[in-house]
Design a protein around this motif. Structure first.
Motif, PDB file in Angstrom:
ATOM      1  N   ARG A  54       0.845  -1.194   0.000  1.00  0.00           N
ATOM      2  CA  ARG A  54       0.000   0.000   0.000  1.00  0.00           C
ATOM      3  C   ARG A  54       0.882   1.247   0.000  1.00  0.00           C
ATOM      4  NH1 ARG A  54      -4.618   0.820   2.287  1.00  0.00           N
ATOM      5  NH2 ARG A  54      -4.398   2.675   1.000  1.00  0.00           N
ATOM      6  N   PHE A  70      -4.130 -12.961 -10.826  1.00  0.00           N
ATOM      7  CA  PHE A  70      -5.105 -12.683  -9.778  1.00  0.00           C
ATOM      8  C   PHE A  70      -5.833 -13.962  -9.425  1.00  0.00           C
ATOM      9  CE2 PHE A  70      -4.151  -8.435  -9.711  1.00  0.00           C
ATOM     10  CZ  PHE A  70      -4.191  -7.874 -10.969  1.00  0.00           C
ATOM     11  N   PRO A  71      -6.343 -14.045  -8.219  1.00  0.00           N
ATOM     12  CA  PRO A  71      -7.085 -15.243  -7.830  1.00  0.00           C
ATOM     13  C   PRO A  71      -8.205 -15.497  -8.817  1.00  0.00           C
ATOM     14  CG  PRO A  71      -7.105 -13.614  -6.067  1.00  0.00           C
ATOM     15  CD  PRO A  71      -6.313 -13.035  -7.189  1.00  0.00           C
ATOM     16  N   SER A  72      -8.552 -16.768  -9.013  1.00  0.00           N
ATOM     17  CA  SER A  72      -9.525 -17.083 -10.056  1.00  0.00           C
ATOM     18  C   SER A  72     -10.858 -16.449  -9.729  1.00  0.00           C
ATOM     19  CB  SER A  72      -9.695 -18.594 -10.181  1.00  0.00           C
ATOM     20  OG  SER A  72     -10.244 -19.086  -8.987  1.00  0.00           O
ATOM     21  N   SER A  73     -11.490 -15.965 -10.762  1.00  0.00           N
ATOM     22  CA  SER A  73     -12.707 -15.198 -10.561  1.00  0.00           C
ATOM     23  C   SER A  73     -13.928 -16.077 -10.641  1.00  0.00           C
ATOM     24  CB  SER A  73     -12.767 -14.118 -11.639  1.00  0.00           C
ATOM     25  OG  SER A  73     -14.072 -13.966 -12.084  1.00  0.00           O
ATOM     26  N   LYS A  74     -14.906 -15.787  -9.801  1.00  0.00           N
ATOM     27  CA  LYS A  74     -16.166 -16.497  -9.909  1.00  0.00           C
ATOM     28  C   LYS A  74     -16.913 -15.952 -11.120  1.00  0.00           C
ATOM     29  CE  LYS A  74     -17.455 -18.412  -5.560  1.00  0.00           C
ATOM     30  NZ  LYS A  74     -16.151 -18.563  -4.949  1.00  0.00           N
ATOM     31  N   LEU A  75     -16.647 -14.712 -11.416  1.00  0.00           N
ATOM     32  CA  LEU A  75     -17.278 -14.097 -12.566  1.00  0.00           C
ATOM     33  C   LEU A  75     -16.247 -14.051 -13.652  1.00  0.00           C
ATOM     34  CD1 LEU A  75     -19.565 -12.471 -13.890  1.00  0.00           C
ATOM     35  CD2 LEU A  75     -18.502 -10.446 -12.976  1.00  0.00           C
ATOM     36  N   ASN A  76     -16.322 -14.961 -14.585  1.00  0.00           N
ATOM     37  CA  ASN A  76     -15.277 -15.069 -15.576  1.00  0.00           C
ATOM     38  C   ASN A  76     -15.474 -14.014 -16.652  1.00  0.00           C
ATOM     39  OD1 ASN A  76     -13.227 -15.847 -17.150  1.00  0.00           O
ATOM     40  ND2 ASN A  76     -13.894 -17.946 -17.418  1.00  0.00           N
ATOM     41  N   LEU A  77     -15.011 -12.822 -16.377  1.00  0.00           N
ATOM     42  CA  LEU A  77     -15.271 -11.723 -17.293  1.00  0.00           C
ATOM     43  C   LEU A  77     -14.225 -11.578 -18.357  1.00  0.00           C
ATOM     44  CD1 LEU A  77     -16.331  -9.113 -14.661  1.00  0.00           C
ATOM     45  CD2 LEU A  77     -17.782 -10.085 -16.386  1.00  0.00           C
ATOM     46  N   ASN A  78     -13.126 -12.316 -18.184  1.00  0.00           N
ATOM     47  CA  ASN A  78     -12.006 -12.041 -19.084  1.00  0.00           C
ATOM     48  C   ASN A  78     -12.072 -12.865 -20.348  1.00  0.00           C
ATOM     49  OD1 ASN A  78     -10.773 -10.136 -17.345  1.00  0.00           O
ATOM     50  ND2 ASN A  78     -10.310 -11.858 -16.020  1.00  0.00           N
ATOM     51  N   HIS A  79     -13.254 -12.891 -20.966  1.00  0.00           N
ATOM     52  CA  HIS A  79     -13.375 -13.617 -22.241  1.00  0.00           C
ATOM     53  C   HIS A  79     -12.620 -12.893 -23.312  1.00  0.00           C
ATOM     54  CE1 HIS A  79     -15.685 -16.843 -21.097  1.00  0.00           C
ATOM     55  NE2 HIS A  79     -16.907 -16.428 -21.357  1.00  0.00           N
TER      56      HIS A  79
END
Lengths: 391, 585
Positions: A287, A382-391
């Motif tokens: 930070r 980054f930790p795997s996303s539940k919302l897979n937005l990186n299509h």
């Protein structure tokens, strides 16, 4: 009748009798002769606010209904306050509460401290304290800072919950201090006495700013002052019980903005009992690095703090982001990661000192490490996303 | 303009036409040329009922915004004020009337109160000495406005605050009245279900109003099979979460008002109307944003192919046919271009680190992770002075998912917020506590995990592209309100008695008598129609979830949605802030 009403020497007893009679007749809905009513109204309407208040003090019959316009009502109130008689003031306030809207009444009471005190007391008595809490909101209506401070002072006696009461107390104390600081700084700035104001002229007044903003301002313009002054960071921290974390972050922001890297350093440096200095921080060093970078800290400064980041992945990621070559090289060296060093060598300039450093490490690596395959693979993701937005 | 209203199961165009008819009648009452002076707040909702063209047909020549001072010059016979019944507006009207130059331009004055007249307002006009100047004073009862073929809203901004904070049930009265109007047009609703205190009040009022009008029974075959009244405070969690449908995201990021959205930076489409009249929009609006890309590229292929037809058109007949399709194809292509651009703008946001981090924390709370500790992400956001509403949404979510926060934790958050954003926000925090959004823990028992398990609110493998469950709208979280609706239809609320008891307010069922012979005979396989009324607001994601249920094979029920206001987390929290102008972020 005529004789009665226009005789200034009519005895109190007779007057009481007369008025009681008229009121009784009216009460019984007997058709009281119009003339009688007119005379009564006439009698009553002659009383000025002064006279009315006097009559109230003397326990005589009085009528407040005739004070219809707002102006008249306020004259009456002021008269009552001047008479210093609590009962009279309260009686007038009861009438005003009935005949004026909440907002208008309160607006007028803001500027009449004594009347306001009585009103608060009255509301508490009749159990309508909640009205008061809503009126706290009206402080935003008061533009002038001194009046607002006084209004807040009055709010202190409102029946807030203990928690809220502390906040209101802080609000009042803060504004009180801000007024003092503002007056002082404005004067210093215009007289050109202090360098800091010349280099960084104030863009806005400190009045009505939140406490953290005030602390930032103090760290910016009044850093290092002893805790005896209202404007010193130490005083603000103590008075408003600011957490270590908040204090640190705010100081950091202000000193970084001023590029005062030594001050930044001092924030984190503590001497342990052996006399060695060690850098500690209640918030993650990543930070700190972010804040420093936002304030355009030079790489040499950034580097020191990137180095202190504990998590290796994060450290490498930040070092790459901010081009702290030494940190990256040293980290890979410590991890004995030949492969990454080779990769990184390709990213730096051929003629740079970083290149030479990598070369040196690599040439020594076989001797020092043997044919060790890297145990560690850096995974920057980054930790795997539940919302897979990186299509 | 209104064709899209009749596509649904219930032809909401009837409602709109009824409203238009009333408006026409009033305008004709004030014969001659007219100018309308608008209360700005009303222009939006009115735009959904009537366009300027209708007004023009009834001799409205000019339109002005209501403001103080003197009325602008206009060579018209009548001046009509369209206003809400608010005292401050009466003062402005009085000013307008008084400063009118009666010698040079004698114009007649009229007032149309929307949605109702008010004694208080007329009294005020009397006090100002202008009441006598008005020839016609009427009320235009605009309660429920049709927004789409299956969506009605009262657009009552203050409804949630009034009901749950100020214990003022005026908006519930208007709701009941609106429902009576609906029944007059679409028939008595035989079954009324409800959950919540306000729902109970509305139902009681409806039943009482029905009794009062006992003489005049409508002879219309009932269109609705049942009505479900839901209090917003039965499900405080859903509006706090970031919506993940296409329409939901547009609302979260840009805000949709009265079916319009304003985009920044002002591209080719600075202001766009969004409703099901646009074919492509109707297709993608309720999809999870992850599924929008695929839908757009599929559409692109179809449109390309259609344009390619011109090469295969050989005969004059075929060419003629192609040309006649051209306008439709061009409209489709421009619609595709617009939505591709919008989707790209949204994608920039959803792929940002800030969005991702925020969503991660939301999902942690929803699954019950660490809801009893200080959340470092929230701390960091406060330290960075992120917009206050973002912070409030997160801390409220933590509180709701934990059934209140431990006093120490609550105090800590409150202090951080007040110190960073200012002490005046104490009032907002008090309001949030009163409505149950951010409160101290009263008992150690947290019912939320039980509710979550029983109603299956968290579905781990939510399929975003081809959903099989309503949880797709939040990529895993099934909105509690919609789950309750779903369970009511099948298998019924008896099966979740225990859970219902954990949620605030009573639940009930009422039946209304239908006149003989009007009982609906449902065919085999025909769906029921349920009107779901959200008291206190509904989000676009919840609407999408209901539409999903409607089109489910053998779902059995189709839904029409009504609400006091269309909301998202931001506008909802804002309505609970005191003096929002003074407290922007």
């Amino acid at each position: 009748m005529f004789y009665v009403t226009h005789n200034p020497y009519i005895s109190e007893h007779s007057e009481k009798l007369l008025t009681s009679l008229i009121l009784y007749l009216l009460d019984c809905r007997w058709s009281v002769h119009d003339d009688v009513i007119l005379l009564w109204q006439d009698y009553v309407s002659d009383w000025t606010p002064e006279e009315t208040v006097k009559r109230m003090q003397q326990g005589k019959v009085y009528s407040l209904e005739k004070f219809r316009s707002l102006q008249d009502k306020l004259l009456l109130l002021d008269e009552a306050v001047n008479a210093h008689d609590g009962n009279v003031i309260t009686a007038v306030l009861i009438y005003l509460k009935k005949s004026l809207s909440k907002e208008i009444l309160f607006r007028e009471l803001i500027t009449r401290e004594i009347a306001l005190r009585h009103y608060i007391h009255y509301l508490k008595e009749i159990g309508e304290q909640k009205l008061l809490l809503m009126q706290y909101r009206d402080h935003l209506n008061v533009r002038d800072e001194n009046k607002r401070r006084d209004f807040l002072k009055n709010c202190l006696s409102f029946p807030f919950s203990p928690d809220d009461a502390t906040h209101v107390q802080d609000h009042y104390t803060l504004l009180e201090r801000q007024i003092i600081i503002e007056a002082n700084d404005k004067q210093v700035e215009s007289s050109g006495q202090a360098d800091i104001f010349k280099k960084y002229p104030r863009k806005a007044s400190i009045l009505n700013m939140p406490i953290i903003t005030t602390l930032y301002y103090s760290c910016f313009y009044h850093y290092g002052e002893s805790d005896g002054t209202f404007s010193s960071p130490a005083n603000i921290r103590k008075t408003f019980r600011i957490s270590d974390k908040q204090f640190l972050l705010t100081c950091l922001g202000a000193r970084a903005k001023l590029k005062a890297w030594f001050d930044v350093d001092a924030l984190f440096t503590t001497k342990n009992w052996l006399g060695y200095t060690k850098k500690r921080s209640p918030i993650g060093f990543h930070r700190i690095v972010d804040i420093l970078q936002k304030n355009n800290a030079p790489v040499q400064v950034l580097q020191d703090y990137v180095n202190l980041v504990e998590d290796v992945e994060q450290k490498i990621s930040l070092a790459q982001k901010y081009k702290c070559h030494d940190v990256i090289i040293n980290t890979y060296r410590d991890l004995k990661d030949r492969q990454q060093l080779i990769v990184y060598r390709g990213k730096v300039e051929r003629s740079s000192s970083e290149y030479r450093k990598i070369e040196e490490i690599l040439s020594n690596s076989v001797r020092l490490w043997g044919e060790v395959s890297p145990r560690y693979r850096s995974r920057i993701c980054f930790p795997s996303s539940k919302l897979n937005l990186n299509h | 303009m209104s064709a899209h209203l009749s596509y649904g199961r219930v032809n909401l165009n009837i409602l709109r036409e009824a409203a238009r008819k009333e408006l026409r009648e009033f305008l004709d009452k004030c014969g001659g040329s007219k100018a309308i002076v608008w209360d700005e707040y009303l222009t939006g909702p009115f735009g959904l009922i009537a366009q300027y063209s209708l007004l023009k047909e009834h001799e409205v020549e000019k339109m002005f915004t209501l403001k103080g001072g003197r009325l602008p010059a206009a060579d018209v016979k009548n001046i009509i004020f369209f206003v809400r019944p608010r005292l401050e507006l009466m003062d402005i009207i009085a000013e307008n009337v008084i400063s009118e130059d009666k010698m040079h331009s004698p114009r007649d004055f009229h007032i149309l109160f929307v949605p109702r007249r008010s004694m208080l307002c007329e009294q005020r006009l009397k006090e100002q000495g202008v009441l006598g100047s008005f020839i016609n004073i009427d009320e235009y009862i605009l309660d429920l406005i049709p927004y789409d073929g299956d969506l009605l809203s009262m657009e009552s901004e203050g409804a949630f605050r009034e009901c749950y904070l100020e214990s003022d049930q005026t908006s519930l009265y208007h709701t009941a009245k609106g429902l009576m109007t609906l029944q007059a047009l679409y028939g008595t609703i035989p079954q009324i279900f409800g959950k919540g205190e306000c729902a109970r009040h509305v139902a009681n009022m409806m039943l009482r109003m029905k009794r009062e009008f006992a003489g005049s029974q409508t002879q219309i075959l009932p269109v609705f099979d049942s009505l479900l009244l839901l209090d917003r405070n039965v499900d405080l969690l859903t509006p706090l979460a970031t919506q993940l449908t296409y329409e939901g995201l547009i609302d979260e990021v840009y805000g949709i008002t009265n079916g319009f959205c304003r985009f920044l930076p002002p591209e080719k489409f600075s202001k766009m109307q969004l409703n099901s009249a646009e074919e492509l929009y109707a297709e993608i609006r309720d999809k999870n944003f992850n599924g929008v890309g695929a839908a757009l590229s599929k559409k692109a292929k179809i449109i390309s192919a259609a344009f390619e037809e011109r090469h295969s058109a050989k005969t004059v007949g075929e060419i003629k046919q192609f040309v006649s399709q051209l306008p439709h194809m061009q409209a489709a292509r421009s619609s595709l271009a617009n939505h591709t651009s919008i989707a790209e703008l949204i994608k920039d946001i959803t792929t940002s680190e800030a969005f991702f981090d925020n969503l991660t924390v939301e999902q942690e709370f929803m699954t019950g992770v660490d809801t009893d500790k200080v959340n470092t992400y929230i701390e960091d956001c406060i330290a960075q002075k992120d917009p206050l509403i973002k912070i409030l949404r997160l801390v409220c979510m933590q509180s709701v998912c934990n059934n209140g926060l431990k006093q120490k934790l609550l105090d800590y958050y409150k202090r951080e917020i007040l110190q960073t954003y200012g002490y005046e926000h104490m009032l907002t925090l008090n309001n949030l506590e009163k409505t149950g959004l951010l409160k101290p823990q009263t008992s150690t028992r947290n019912n939320y995990p039980t509710i979550r398990k029983t109603l299956k609110l968290w579905m781990e493998d939510a399929n975003e592209q081809n959903p099989n469950d309503i949880s797709y709208v939040y990529s895993g979280y099934a909105p509690l309100s919609i789950r309750l609706t779903q369970v009511l239809a099948r298998p019924g609320w008896r099966s979740i008695e225990e859970v219902l008891k954990m949620l605030p307010g009573p639940h009930f069922e009422e039946r209304q008598q239908l006149p003989a012979g009007l009982h609906k005979k449902r065919q085999q396989g025909e769906n029921r129609t349920t009107l779901v009324f959200f008291l206190g607001g509904v989000t676009y994601a919840e609407i999408a979830a209901l539409r999903f249920l409607s089109q489910m094979e053998d779902g059995g029920t189709e839904y029409i949605i009504a609400t006091t206001k269309l909301i998202n987390g931001t506008s909802w929290i804002k309505s609970l802030m005191d003096r929002p102008e003074a407290q922007a972020s």
